[in-house]
Design a protein around this motif. Sequence first.
Motif, PDB file in Angstrom:
ATOM      1  N   ILE A   1      -9.941   5.812 -10.368  1.00 61.42           N
ATOM      2  CA  ILE A   1     -11.087   4.926 -10.484  1.00 61.42           C
ATOM      3  C   ILE A   1     -10.813   3.750 -11.603  1.00 61.42           C
ATOM      4  O   ILE A   1     -11.077   2.571 -11.440  1.00 61.42           O
ATOM      5  N   SER A   2     -10.148   4.379 -12.779  1.00 60.38           N
ATOM      6  CA  SER A   2      -9.774   3.426 -13.684  1.00 60.38           C
ATOM      7  C   SER A   2      -8.530   2.489 -13.478  1.00 60.38           C
ATOM      8  O   SER A   2      -8.708   1.197 -13.623  1.00 60.38           O
ATOM      9  N   ARG A   3      -7.695   3.025 -12.662  1.00 61.74           N
ATOM     10  CA  ARG A   3      -6.561   2.023 -12.146  1.00 61.74           C
ATOM     11  C   ARG A   3      -7.211   0.856 -11.106  1.00 61.74           C
ATOM     12  O   ARG A   3      -6.536  -0.037 -11.139  1.00 61.74           O
TER      13      ARG A   3
ATOM     14  N   ARG B   1      -3.386  -8.538  -4.665  1.00 62.68           N
ATOM     15  CA  ARG B   1      -4.164  -8.283  -5.393  1.00 62.68           C
ATOM     16  C   ARG B   1      -5.497  -7.747  -4.819  1.00 62.68           C
ATOM     17  O   ARG B   1      -6.082  -8.401  -3.851  1.00 62.68           O
ATOM     18  N   PRO B   2      -6.023  -6.778  -5.461  1.00 64.39           N
ATOM     19  CA  PRO B   2      -7.035  -5.849  -4.690  1.00 64.39           C
ATOM     20  C   PRO B   2      -8.166  -6.855  -4.786  1.00 64.39           C
ATOM     21  O   PRO B   2      -8.290  -7.328  -5.911  1.00 64.39           O
ATOM     22  N   SER B   3      -9.240  -6.748  -3.959  1.00 71.85           N
ATOM     23  CA  SER B   3     -10.617  -7.275  -3.988  1.00 71.85           C
ATOM     24  C   SER B   3     -11.595  -6.363  -4.936  1.00 71.85           C
ATOM     25  O   SER B   3     -11.089  -5.207  -5.093  1.00 71.85           O
ATOM     26  N   ALA B   4     -12.560  -7.071  -5.414  1.00 67.71           N
ATOM     27  CA  ALA B   4     -13.473  -6.441  -6.507  1.00 67.71           C
ATOM     28  C   ALA B   4     -14.093  -5.335  -5.612  1.00 67.71           C
ATOM     29  O   ALA B   4     -14.618  -5.537  -4.503  1.00 67.71           O
ATOM     30  N   THR B   5     -14.358  -4.313  -6.168  1.00 63.83           N
ATOM     31  CA  THR B   5     -15.243  -3.166  -5.700  1.00 63.83           C
ATOM     32  C   THR B   5     -16.317  -3.004  -6.360  1.00 63.83           C
ATOM     33  O   THR B   5     -16.505  -3.137  -7.424  1.00 63.83           O
TER      34      THR B   5
ATOM     35  N   ASP C   1      -7.749  -3.799 -11.608  1.00 67.51           N
ATOM     36  CA  ASP C   1      -7.182  -4.728 -10.553  1.00 67.51           C
ATOM     37  C   ASP C   1      -5.768  -4.824 -10.382  1.00 67.51           C
ATOM     38  O   ASP C   1      -4.866  -5.752 -10.354  1.00 67.51           O
ATOM     39  N   GLU C   2      -5.200  -3.599 -10.291  1.00 70.37           N
ATOM     40  CA  GLU C   2      -3.792  -3.682 -10.329  1.00 70.37           C
ATOM     41  C   GLU C   2      -3.244  -4.014  -8.955  1.00 70.37           C
ATOM     42  O   GLU C   2      -3.883  -3.591  -8.012  1.00 70.37           O
ATOM     43  N   PRO C   3      -2.269  -4.954  -8.753  1.00 69.95           N
ATOM     44  CA  PRO C   3      -1.898  -5.582  -7.406  1.00 69.95           C
ATOM     45  C   PRO C   3      -1.186  -4.610  -6.702  1.00 69.95           C
ATOM     46  O   PRO C   3      -0.439  -3.697  -7.236  1.00 69.95           O
ATOM     47  N   ALA C   4      -1.528  -4.419  -5.312  1.00 72.79           N
ATOM     48  CA  ALA C   4      -1.026  -3.602  -4.354  1.00 72.79           C
ATOM     49  C   ALA C   4       0.448  -4.198  -3.973  1.00 72.79           C
ATOM     50  O   ALA C   4       0.410  -5.370  -3.708  1.00 72.79           O
ATOM     51  N   GLN C   5       1.341  -3.241  -3.996  1.00 71.64           N
ATOM     52  CA  GLN C   5       2.711  -3.819  -3.593  1.00 71.64           C
ATOM     53  C   GLN C   5       3.010  -3.268  -2.273  1.00 71.64           C
ATOM     54  O   GLN C   5       3.390  -1.969  -2.041  1.00 71.64           O
ATOM     55  N   LEU C   6       2.697  -4.169  -1.217  1.00 68.79           N
ATOM     56  CA  LEU C   6       2.725  -3.670   0.159  1.00 68.79           C
ATOM     57  C   LEU C   6       4.035  -3.684   0.793  1.00 68.79           C
ATOM     58  O   LEU C   6       4.731  -4.981   0.565  1.00 68.79           O
ATOM     59  N   THR C   7       4.419  -2.878   1.508  1.00 69.24           N
ATOM     60  CA  THR C   7       5.799  -2.903   2.375  1.00 69.24           C
ATOM     61  C   THR C   7       5.573  -2.814   3.761  1.00 69.24           C
ATOM     62  O   THR C   7       4.716  -1.936   4.174  1.00 69.24           O
ATOM     63  N   PRO C   8       5.929  -3.518   4.661  1.00 65.24           N
ATOM     64  CA  PRO C   8       6.262  -3.360   5.987  1.00 65.24           C
ATOM     65  C   PRO C   8       6.784  -2.046   6.347  1.00 65.24           C
ATOM     66  O   PRO C   8       7.914  -1.796   5.918  1.00 65.24           O
ATOM     67  N   THR C   9       5.926  -1.434   7.374  1.00 64.48           N
ATOM     68  CA  THR C   9       6.545  -0.247   7.675  1.00 64.48           C
ATOM     69  C   THR C   9       5.672   0.239   9.024  1.00 64.48           C
ATOM     70  O   THR C   9       4.667  -0.441   9.458  1.00 64.48           O
ATOM     71  N   ASP C  10       6.215   1.210   9.952  1.00 62.12           N
ATOM     72  CA  ASP C  10       5.431   1.507  11.028  1.00 62.12           C
ATOM     73  C   ASP C  10       4.235   2.414  10.764  1.00 62.12           C
ATOM     74  O   ASP C  10       4.654   3.175   9.794  1.00 62.12           O
ATOM     75  N   ALA C  11       3.231   2.225  11.336  1.00 58.94           N
ATOM     76  CA  ALA C  11       2.035   2.968  10.957  1.00 58.94           C
ATOM     77  C   ALA C  11       2.145   4.326  11.355  1.00 58.94           C
ATOM     78  O   ALA C  11       1.765   5.192  10.432  1.00 58.94           O
ATOM     79  N   ALA C  12       2.878   4.779  12.403  1.00 60.80           N
ATOM     80  CA  ALA C  12       2.783   6.273  12.531  1.00 60.80           C
ATOM     81  C   ALA C  12       3.800   6.861  11.651  1.00 60.80           C
ATOM     82  O   ALA C  12       3.447   8.177  11.050  1.00 60.80           O
ATOM     83  N   GLU C  13       5.050   6.399  11.293  1.00 62.72           N
ATOM     84  CA  GLU C  13       5.588   7.011  10.281  1.00 62.72           C
ATOM     85  C   GLU C  13       5.153   6.906   9.137  1.00 62.72           C
ATOM     86  O   GLU C  13       5.390   7.889   8.250  1.00 62.72           O
ATOM     87  N   ALA C  14       4.321   5.863   8.459  1.00 63.56           N
ATOM     88  CA  ALA C  14       3.822   5.881   7.162  1.00 63.56           C
ATOM     89  C   ALA C  14       2.781   7.060   7.228  1.00 63.56           C
ATOM     90  O   ALA C  14       2.399   7.760   6.182  1.00 63.56           O
ATOM     91  N   VAL C  15       1.840   7.343   8.382  1.00 60.88           N
ATOM     92  CA  VAL C  15       0.924   8.616   8.474  1.00 60.88           C
ATOM     93  C   VAL C  15       1.775   9.507   8.280  1.00 60.88           C
ATOM     94  O   VAL C  15       1.116  10.508   7.465  1.00 60.88           O
ATOM     95  N   ARG C  16       2.863   9.875   8.944  1.00 65.64           N
ATOM     96  CA  ARG C  16       3.459  11.241   9.023  1.00 65.64           C
ATOM     97  C   ARG C  16       3.954  11.381   7.383  1.00 65.64           C
ATOM     98  O   ARG C  16       3.937  12.590   7.194  1.00 65.64           O
ATOM     99  N   ALA C  17       4.311  10.342   6.851  1.00 72.52           N
ATOM    100  CA  ALA C  17       4.816  10.496   5.513  1.00 72.52           C
ATOM    101  C   ALA C  17       3.923  11.086   4.505  1.00 72.52           C
ATOM    102  O   ALA C  17       4.019  11.756   3.589  1.00 72.52           O
ATOM    103  N   SER C  18       2.614  10.386   4.853  1.00 72.08           N
ATOM    104  CA  SER C  18       1.488  10.720   3.938  1.00 72.08           C
ATOM    105  C   SER C  18       1.031  12.248   4.309  1.00 72.08           C
ATOM    106  O   SER C  18       1.011  13.141   3.374  1.00 72.08           O
ATOM    107  N   LEU C  19       0.987  12.600   5.448  1.00 68.70           N
ATOM    108  CA  LEU C  19       0.566  14.136   5.749  1.00 68.70           C
ATOM    109  C   LEU C  19       1.594  14.857   5.082  1.00 68.70           C
ATOM    110  O   LEU C  19       1.109  15.835   4.616  1.00 68.70           O
TER     111      LEU C  19
END
Length: 424
Positions: free
Chosen positions: A257-259, A420-424, A263-281
């Motif tokens: 939550i503190s991170r 940069r992330p939106s305010a939450t 407002d630490e900006p996200a470093q987004l990388t183009p990747t395949d959705a299914a591969e990203a999900v499998r890597a997360s799991l």
Amino acid sequence: MSPAKIPWWRSLGSRIALAVVAVTLAVLLPVGAYVDYQAAVDARERLRADTLNRLDTASALFRSFGQLRYSATTDPALVPTELRRVAVGQRETYFDGDTMWAVERLSAEQILAVNTGAATLQQQRAQLERSLGVAGLAAAVLGGSLGWLAGSRLSRRARRGAAAALRIAAMEPGVTATQPGRDEVAALTRSVDQLADALNGRIDRERAFTAYAAHELRTPVTALVSAAELLGEDEASRLVRGQAGRLRVLVADLLEISRIDSDEPAQLTPTDAAEAVRASLAGTGISGLVRLVVASSGPVLVEQRRLDRVLANVIANAHRHGRPPVVLTVDRAQITVEDHGAGFPDWLLSGGPRRFGADGPTRGHGLGLAIAQAQATAMGGGLSFSNPIGDDGSVSGARVTVTLAEPATAPSRDGVVPVRPSAT
């Protein structure tokens, strides 16, 4: 309700214009009726005086020369019944609405009468009523227009203040609701800004405390967890290890939550959705907790660490508050996690997850879904919540849909797209 969605007939300008028209009519109607009545009485009295003058002249001519002038008559049958009982030497007048009569009893057998038509009087009264009606309508239209102009200006300022208040509520930075002027709208919008400043100050203090507490607790909690692992296998030891584990998860969530609040900006990388999900799991060790279904896949923009946290929290929430099986479906940029429990509560469906707003049969600390939503927003996507309905018409579980951003343009040379992330 958004100020832009308020229909014109409910606006402040319309209500002020209607109030001005109502007050104008409320004043003009009795005044116009009184003027009309007094004008009718005055005209009738003038007609009465004119008829009596004609009776004087006709009586003098009849007495002196025996001639009947000015439409005079001595026939009692032509005289209204109300005037036939006039005493000798007396005069009376009578108005029947169309004609003014004046009579004089000359003798017991003879009566002299003259009359004057009221057509001119009726025309004058009709003209007066038309003039009063036109004047009243003009006054109502003028008053309503002036009320609309004044109310519309007031309404525009109120709408601008309300729109700014909504942007403040959405945590949009640099927005103020204060409107110029010295009236109630200006005072209200200034109060909104003061309230927002007070709330922002309180939020900043709470965020600072959360970050400080999380960082200060991390080291002792790590030591506590390590010490708990050295305990035996009796019931008390297992209880201590379980509570120490919960405390470790809470501290980790507070650090996350503190991170997010930093407002630490996200470093987004183009990747395949299914591969990203499998890597997360695989990376989070939760692949055995869900059944993965890939309907379709495609390129998405993700930061793997953030996606790991989103899926881990959503799946953990499904197991904690729902019932198996938990199914994770990938459909290009949409990832759906669905369980078969009692569904989400109404407050979460309508307002989204709240920090420390846990609910359900197994209560947590209420940060999991809030962190997941914040991380998904930081990656340019979002979370939506729904309760699917089964064949029997009842809620068949809870569904979380994670929407990821899709690459609209080519990435930079290193393949990283900073967001940069939106305010939450």
